[in-house]
Design a protein around this motif. Structure first.
Motif, PDB file in Angstrom:
ATOM      1  N   ALA A  22       0.840  -1.201   0.000  1.00  0.00           N
ATOM      2  CA  ALA A  22       0.000   0.000   0.000  1.00  0.00           C
ATOM      3  C   ALA A  22       0.877   1.254   0.000  1.00  0.00           C
ATOM      4  N   PRO A  23       0.439   2.310  -0.659  1.00  0.00           N
ATOM      5  CA  PRO A  23       1.195   3.573  -0.615  1.00  0.00           C
ATOM      6  C   PRO A  23       1.389   4.096   0.814  1.00  0.00           C
ATOM      7  N   SER A  24       0.422   3.811   1.686  1.00  0.00           N
ATOM      8  CA  SER A  24       0.550   4.259   3.071  1.00  0.00           C
ATOM      9  C   SER A  24       1.748   3.608   3.759  1.00  0.00           C
ATOM     10  N   LEU A  25       2.063   2.368   3.396  1.00  0.00           N
ATOM     11  CA  LEU A  25       3.233   1.695   3.973  1.00  0.00           C
ATOM     12  C   LEU A  25       4.511   2.404   3.540  1.00  0.00           C
ATOM     13  N   TYR A  28       4.832   5.487   5.565  1.00  0.00           N
ATOM     14  CA  TYR A  28       5.252   5.152   6.916  1.00  0.00           C
ATOM     15  C   TYR A  28       6.743   4.848   6.970  1.00  0.00           C
ATOM     16  N   TRP A  29       7.222   4.026   6.030  1.00  0.00           N
ATOM     17  CA  TRP A  29       8.650   3.719   5.996  1.00  0.00           C
ATOM     18  C   TRP A  29       9.465   4.985   5.799  1.00  0.00           C
ATOM     19  N   GLU A  30       8.944   5.927   5.028  1.00  0.00           N
ATOM     20  CA  GLU A  30       9.636   7.200   4.817  1.00  0.00           C
ATOM     21  C   GLU A  30       9.814   7.938   6.144  1.00  0.00           C
ATOM     22  N   SER A  31       8.813   7.834   7.029  1.00  0.00           N
ATOM     23  CA  SER A  31       8.920   8.499   8.328  1.00  0.00           C
ATOM     24  C   SER A  31       9.861   7.754   9.272  1.00  0.00           C
ATOM     25  N   GLU A  32      10.008   6.449   9.087  1.00  0.00           N
ATOM     26  CA  GLU A  32      10.848   5.638   9.965  1.00  0.00           C
ATOM     27  C   GLU A  32      12.309   5.556   9.515  1.00  0.00           C
ATOM     28  N   PHE A  33      12.550   5.668   8.234  1.00  0.00           N
ATOM     29  CA  PHE A  33      13.902   5.546   7.684  1.00  0.00           C
ATOM     30  C   PHE A  33      14.299   6.874   7.044  1.00  0.00           C
ATOM     31  N   PRO A  34      15.153   7.641   7.689  1.00  0.00           N
ATOM     32  CA  PRO A  34      15.541   8.956   7.137  1.00  0.00           C
ATOM     33  C   PRO A  34      16.306   8.863   5.822  1.00  0.00           C
ATOM     34  N   SER A  35      16.764   7.671   5.455  1.00  0.00           N
ATOM     35  CA  SER A  35      17.495   7.516   4.193  1.00  0.00           C
ATOM     36  C   SER A  35      16.563   7.564   2.979  1.00  0.00           C
ATOM     37  N   ILE A  36      15.260   7.452   3.194  1.00  0.00           N
ATOM     38  CA  ILE A  36      14.290   7.564   2.100  1.00  0.00           C
ATOM     39  C   ILE A  36      13.819   9.007   2.055  1.00  0.00           C
ATOM     40  N   VAL A  63      12.043  -6.717   5.918  1.00  0.00           N
ATOM     41  CA  VAL A  63      10.816  -6.736   6.715  1.00  0.00           C
ATOM     42  C   VAL A  63       9.813  -7.758   6.197  1.00  0.00           C
ATOM     43  N   LYS A  64       9.542  -7.729   4.910  1.00  0.00           N
ATOM     44  CA  LYS A  64       8.483  -8.576   4.364  1.00  0.00           C
ATOM     45  C   LYS A  64       8.945  -9.999   4.036  1.00  0.00           C
ATOM     46  N   GLU A  65      10.182 -10.157   3.583  1.00  0.00           N
ATOM     47  CA  GLU A  65      10.636 -11.481   3.180  1.00  0.00           C
ATOM     48  C   GLU A  65      11.447 -12.190   4.261  1.00  0.00           C
ATOM     49  N   GLN A  66      12.214 -11.453   5.048  1.00  0.00           N
ATOM     50  CA  GLN A  66      13.036 -12.072   6.081  1.00  0.00           C
ATOM     51  C   GLN A  66      12.410 -12.005   7.480  1.00  0.00           C
ATOM     52  N   GLY A  67      11.355 -11.204   7.653  1.00  0.00           N
ATOM     53  CA  GLY A  67      10.649 -11.154   8.924  1.00  0.00           C
ATOM     54  C   GLY A  67      11.282 -10.271   9.984  1.00  0.00           C
ATOM     55  N   PHE A  68      12.124  -9.349   9.593  1.00  0.00           N
ATOM     56  CA  PHE A  68      12.735  -8.432  10.552  1.00  0.00           C
ATOM     57  C   PHE A  68      11.699  -7.423  11.039  1.00  0.00           C
ATOM     58  N   THR A  69      11.903  -6.918  12.254  1.00  0.00           N
ATOM     59  CA  THR A  69      11.138  -5.765  12.712  1.00  0.00           C
ATOM     60  C   THR A  69      11.749  -4.523  12.068  1.00  0.00           C
ATOM     61  N   LEU A  70      11.079  -3.395  12.181  1.00  0.00           N
ATOM     62  CA  LEU A  70      11.637  -2.170  11.598  1.00  0.00           C
ATOM     63  C   LEU A  70      12.959  -1.811  12.264  1.00  0.00           C
ATOM     64  N   GLN A  71      13.023  -1.948  13.587  1.00  0.00           N
ATOM     65  CA  GLN A  71      14.279  -1.649  14.279  1.00  0.00           C
ATOM     66  C   GLN A  71      15.358  -2.646  13.873  1.00  0.00           C
ATOM     67  N   GLY A  72      14.988  -3.901  13.720  1.00  0.00           N
ATOM     68  CA  GLY A  72      15.943  -4.909  13.275  1.00  0.00           C
ATOM     69  C   GLY A  72      16.453  -4.616  11.872  1.00  0.00           C
TER      70      GLY A  72
END
Length: 99
Positions: A22-25, A28-36, A63-72
């Motif tokens: 989803a575009p919302s994801l 969200y990732w943009e807000s969590e990862f300053p590199s984006i 996150v989606k394929e390896q199952g990491f958390t965002l912090q991980g």
């Protein structure tokens, strides 16, 4: 859906369709990862560069394929970016062979 090669910028809908998220994801990732950091026009429309797209694909893989958390995922990218890039490239090659 594959992205058109040779473009300088991709819209959020093109990137979300490419990754089937989803575009919302992506926002969200943009807000969590300053590199984006997508470029924005006067209306605030996001335009992702290839650099942004590579970072999003790294995050998606972890996150989606390896199952990491965002912090991980943040920690893994920080400590082993080359290893993550190699894994993402291997997945891309296998998908292209399968197609």
């Amino acid at each position: 859906m594959a992205l058109k090669p040779g473009k300088l910028y991709y819209s959020i809908s093109e990137v979300s369709n490419h990754l089937d998220v989803a575009p919302s994801l992506l926002r969200y990732w943009e807000s969590e990862f300053p590199s984006i950091k997508p470029k924005r026009n006067g209306r605030g429309t996001r335009f992702y560069t290839l650099k942004d797209l590579e970072e999003i694909e790294r995050i998606y893989f972890l996150v989606k394929e390896q199952g990491f958390t965002l912090q991980g995922a943040k920690d893994k990218i920080k400590t082993d970016k080359k290893g993550v890039n190699a894994n993402v490239e291997a997945v891309h090659k296998l998908q292209s062979v399968r197609d």
